[in-house]
Write an enzyme that holds these catalytic residues in place. Structure first.
Site, PDB file in Angstrom:
ATOM      1  N   SER A 107       2.227  -2.488  -1.886  1.00  0.00           N
ATOM      2  CA  SER A 107       2.893  -3.045  -0.704  1.00  0.00           C
ATOM      3  C   SER A 107       4.210  -3.733  -1.024  1.00  0.00           C
ATOM      4  O   SER A 107       4.828  -4.333  -0.140  1.00  0.00           O
ATOM      5  CB  SER A 107       1.963  -4.030  -0.009  1.00  0.00           C
ATOM      6  OG  SER A 107       1.573  -5.022  -0.927  1.00  0.00           O
ATOM      7  N   THR A 135       2.409  -8.618   0.970  1.00  0.00           N
ATOM      8  CA  THR A 135       3.830  -8.806   0.682  1.00  0.00           C
ATOM      9  C   THR A 135       3.907  -9.945  -0.291  1.00  0.00           C
ATOM     10  O   THR A 135       3.007 -10.770  -0.321  1.00  0.00           O
ATOM     11  CB  THR A 135       4.500  -9.245   2.015  1.00  0.00           C
ATOM     12  OG1 THR A 135       4.657  -8.116   2.827  1.00  0.00           O
ATOM     13  CG2 THR A 135       5.842  -9.920   1.819  1.00  0.00           C
ATOM     14  N   THR A 153       8.950  -6.707   0.256  1.00  0.00           N
ATOM     15  CA  THR A 153       7.828  -5.882   0.704  1.00  0.00           C
ATOM     16  C   THR A 153       8.260  -4.437   0.924  1.00  0.00           C
ATOM     17  O   THR A 153       9.451  -4.168   1.139  1.00  0.00           O
ATOM     18  CB  THR A 153       7.287  -6.441   2.045  1.00  0.00           C
ATOM     19  OG1 THR A 153       6.056  -5.795   2.357  1.00  0.00           O
ATOM     20  CG2 THR A 153       8.248  -6.236   3.185  1.00  0.00           C
ATOM     21  N   ARG A 199      11.261   1.227  10.994  1.00  0.00           N
ATOM     22  CA  ARG A 199      10.656  -0.070  11.282  1.00  0.00           C
ATOM     23  C   ARG A 199      11.048  -1.102  10.216  1.00  0.00           C
ATOM     24  O   ARG A 199      11.023  -0.829   9.022  1.00  0.00           O
ATOM     25  CB  ARG A 199       9.137   0.085  11.323  1.00  0.00           C
ATOM     26  CG  ARG A 199       8.362  -1.200  11.651  1.00  0.00           C
ATOM     27  CD  ARG A 199       7.879  -1.920  10.420  1.00  0.00           C
ATOM     28  NE  ARG A 199       6.988  -3.043  10.761  1.00  0.00           N
ATOM     29  CZ  ARG A 199       6.571  -3.948   9.888  1.00  0.00           C
ATOM     30  NH1 ARG A 199       6.941  -3.865   8.633  1.00  0.00           N
ATOM     31  NH2 ARG A 199       5.779  -4.919  10.255  1.00  0.00           N
ATOM     32  N   VAL A 200      11.409  -2.279  10.663  1.00  0.00           N
ATOM     33  CA  VAL A 200      11.668  -3.405   9.763  1.00  0.00           C
ATOM     34  C   VAL A 200      10.768  -4.553  10.198  1.00  0.00           C
ATOM     35  O   VAL A 200      10.658  -4.831  11.395  1.00  0.00           O
ATOM     36  CB  VAL A 200      13.154  -3.822   9.819  1.00  0.00           C
ATOM     37  CG1 VAL A 200      13.386  -5.119   9.068  1.00  0.00           C
ATOM     38  CG2 VAL A 200      14.045  -2.715   9.237  1.00  0.00           C
ATOM     39  N   GLY A 201      10.120  -5.177   9.247  1.00  0.00           N
ATOM     40  CA  GLY A 201       9.221  -6.288   9.579  1.00  0.00           C
ATOM     41  C   GLY A 201       9.919  -7.636   9.482  1.00  0.00           C
ATOM     42  O   GLY A 201      11.147  -7.741   9.514  1.00  0.00           O
ATOM     43  N   ASP A 202       9.115  -8.660   9.318  1.00  0.00           N
ATOM     44  CA  ASP A 202       9.647 -10.027   9.255  1.00  0.00           C
ATOM     45  C   ASP A 202      10.260 -10.371   7.903  1.00  0.00           C
ATOM     46  O   ASP A 202      11.111 -11.264   7.804  1.00  0.00           O
ATOM     47  CB  ASP A 202       8.518 -11.036   9.512  1.00  0.00           C
ATOM     48  CG  ASP A 202       7.432 -10.922   8.444  1.00  0.00           C
ATOM     49  OD1 ASP A 202       6.928  -9.801   8.218  1.00  0.00           O
ATOM     50  OD2 ASP A 202       7.114 -11.940   7.797  1.00  0.00           O
ATOM     51  N   THR A 224       3.465 -14.063   5.553  1.00  0.00           N
ATOM     52  CA  THR A 224       2.942 -12.737   5.255  1.00  0.00           C
ATOM     53  C   THR A 224       2.064 -12.328   6.427  1.00  0.00           C
ATOM     54  O   THR A 224       1.626 -13.169   7.203  1.00  0.00           O
ATOM     55  CB  THR A 224       2.145 -12.736   3.939  1.00  0.00           C
ATOM     56  OG1 THR A 224       1.716 -11.395   3.651  1.00  0.00           O
ATOM     57  CG2 THR A 224       0.921 -13.630   4.005  1.00  0.00           C
ATOM     58  N   GLY A 225       1.844 -11.036   6.550  1.00  0.00           N
ATOM     59  CA  GLY A 225       0.989 -10.563   7.638  1.00  0.00           C
ATOM     60  C   GLY A 225       1.734  -9.629   8.558  1.00  0.00           C
ATOM     61  O   GLY A 225       2.719  -9.006   8.163  1.00  0.00           O
ATOM     62  N   GLY A 230       4.216  -8.389  10.614  1.00  0.00           N
ATOM     63  CA  GLY A 230       5.589  -8.854  10.775  1.00  0.00           C
ATOM     64  C   GLY A 230       6.040  -8.981  12.212  1.00  0.00           C
ATOM     65  O   GLY A 230       6.797  -9.896  12.562  1.00  0.00           O
TER      66      GLY A 230
HETATM   67  C1  SD4 Z   1       5.651  -6.763   7.180  1.00  0.00           C
HETATM   68  N1  SD4 Z   1       5.056  -9.031   6.724  1.00  0.00           N
HETATM   69  O1  SD4 Z   1       6.383  -5.842   6.840  1.00  0.00           O
HETATM   70  C2  SD4 Z   1       5.222  -7.736   6.134  1.00  0.00           C
HETATM   71  C3  SD4 Z   1       4.016  -7.208   5.478  1.00  0.00           C
HETATM   72  C4  SD4 Z   1       3.062  -8.220   5.047  1.00  0.00           C
HETATM   73  O2  SD4 Z   1       0.892  -8.783   4.600  1.00  0.00           O
HETATM   74  O3  SD4 Z   1       3.349  -9.352   4.796  1.00  0.00           O
HETATM   75  N2  SD4 Z   1       1.830  -7.905   4.963  1.00  0.00           N
HETATM   76  O4  SD4 Z   1       5.222  -6.901   8.315  1.00  0.00           O
END
Ligand code: SD4
Length: 329
Positions: free
Chosen positions: A84, A189, A207, A217-220, A240-241, A243
């Site tokens: 990841s 992440t 990440t 797609r772009v996360g947080d 984390t989590g 996004g």
């Molecule tokens: C995301 N926050 O791309 C990241 C991935 C992540 O636990 O943290 N996963 O959404």
């Protein structure tokens, strides 16, 4: 696939949505608030242990928090067994590994890259964006060109093993728009925050994002204020989590602002989780976790569901800690 059932442990939310974790509201959760008088590194998940060692090697020589967080998360980016983060990361639905990363120091300097392909250490490219350009964020082909212009190491992604998994996934998932289940296997992440011997704060987050996400797609994680925020006047936070949920509440910035207004690091992390819970009707698979340090060296963490752990390195030891949480699965 087994369906997860989750049980709510009567979290009574007060006017501010703030309830200190206790046995009454969180049967399994414990509080891990703490304070350090010296250097400190916190980072997300099990892989944080190895990353913390990388960061600590810098801090114990009197290095800066900024150098420490970069070196620390580079350990995870280079770990080919990590699915990841970095080179061993899983691709999106079209087979592209697209990397997101950012870095920030307490004086509000920050840099970020998103949707970056084929570069081994996105966090270092993010740092170069911070130090060599007038911008904060570069994405996609522009970020790649910038990385190549500055001679950053390239890497072939996905690696063979990951490519095989992806091909299998394609066979089994004809419906490519199905919402993937978020769990430890497919979604973590590294977010790292650190305080150096001079009390300076910095953070980094990197990440490959949500496995098999939509292309583009772009996360947080690369979004300053969502995956990471640092303000020397107050403290540092990382997330984390899922996004999308973290972006919706500007998660890490929210944690820092709550600390500015008197919340302890753990209270601030908890309130950010509660805010996410309040804003979403469907909480299935919605795991998010936060880590925070304030400028005085107090630290804390919190997650929505059980199962989020983080690594803490101080002068005594490097250890893995289960974060307090609001809900059991
Ligand atoms: C995301 N926050 O791309 C990241 C991935 C992540 O636990 O943290 N996963 O959404």
């Amino acid at each position: 696939m087994k369906r997860r059932q989750f049980i709510r442990f009567g979290a009574v939310v007060g006017a501010l949505g703030l309830v200190k974790p206790s046995k009454a509201t969180n049967i399994m959760a414990q509080s891990f608030e703490g304070k350090t008088n010296g250097p400190l590194v916190l980072s997300t998940w099990n892989h944080g242990l190895a990353a913390n060692e990388g960061a600590w090697a810098v801090l114990q020589k009197g290095g800066t928090a900024l150098d420490a967080v970069e070196k620390g998360v580079m350990v995870t980016e280079a770990d080919l067994t990590n699915r990841s983060v970095g080179v061993g990361g899983r691709p999106d639905r079209e087979g592209h590994v697209t990397l997101d990363a950012c870095i920030m120091s307490g004086d509000a300097r920050c840099g970020s890259v998103a949707f970056l392909e084929g570069i081994a250490h996105p966090v270092s490219v993010a740092r170069a964006v911070m130090e060599k350009t007038q911008h904060v964020m570069l994405v996609g082909a522009g970020a790649k060109k910038f990385a190549l212009d500055y001679g950053f190491q390239q890497a072939k992604m996905p690696i063979d093993e990951v490519k095989k998994d992806y091909e299998q996934w394609r066979k089994e998932n004809k419906d490519l728009f199905k919402k993937p289940e978020i769990n430890h296997e497919n979604h973590d992440t590294i977010g790292m925050i650190a305080m150096d011997a001079n009390g300076q704060l910095a953070g980094a987050c990197t990440t490959s994002g949500w496995a098999y996400k939509m292309h583009g797609r772009v996360g947080d994680s690369p979004i300053i204020g969502a995956g990471l925020f640092v303000d020397q006047e107050v403290g540092a936070a990382t997330a984390t989590g899922l996004g999308e949920a973290i972006i919706r509440i500007a998660g890490s910035h929210t944690v820092v602002e709550l600390m500015r207004h008197g919340f302890s690091p753990q209270e601030a992390c908890k309130e950010a989780c509660m805010r996410i819970i309040r804003k979403h009707n469907d909480l299935s698979g919605l795991q998010c976790g936060f880590l925070a340090i304030d400028k005085d060296g107090n630290y804390g963490a919190y997650s929505i569901y059980a199962g989020f752990n983080f690594a803490k390195h101080d002068a005594q030891k490097n250890e893995l800690i289960d974060a307090p949480f609001d809900r059991n699965w």
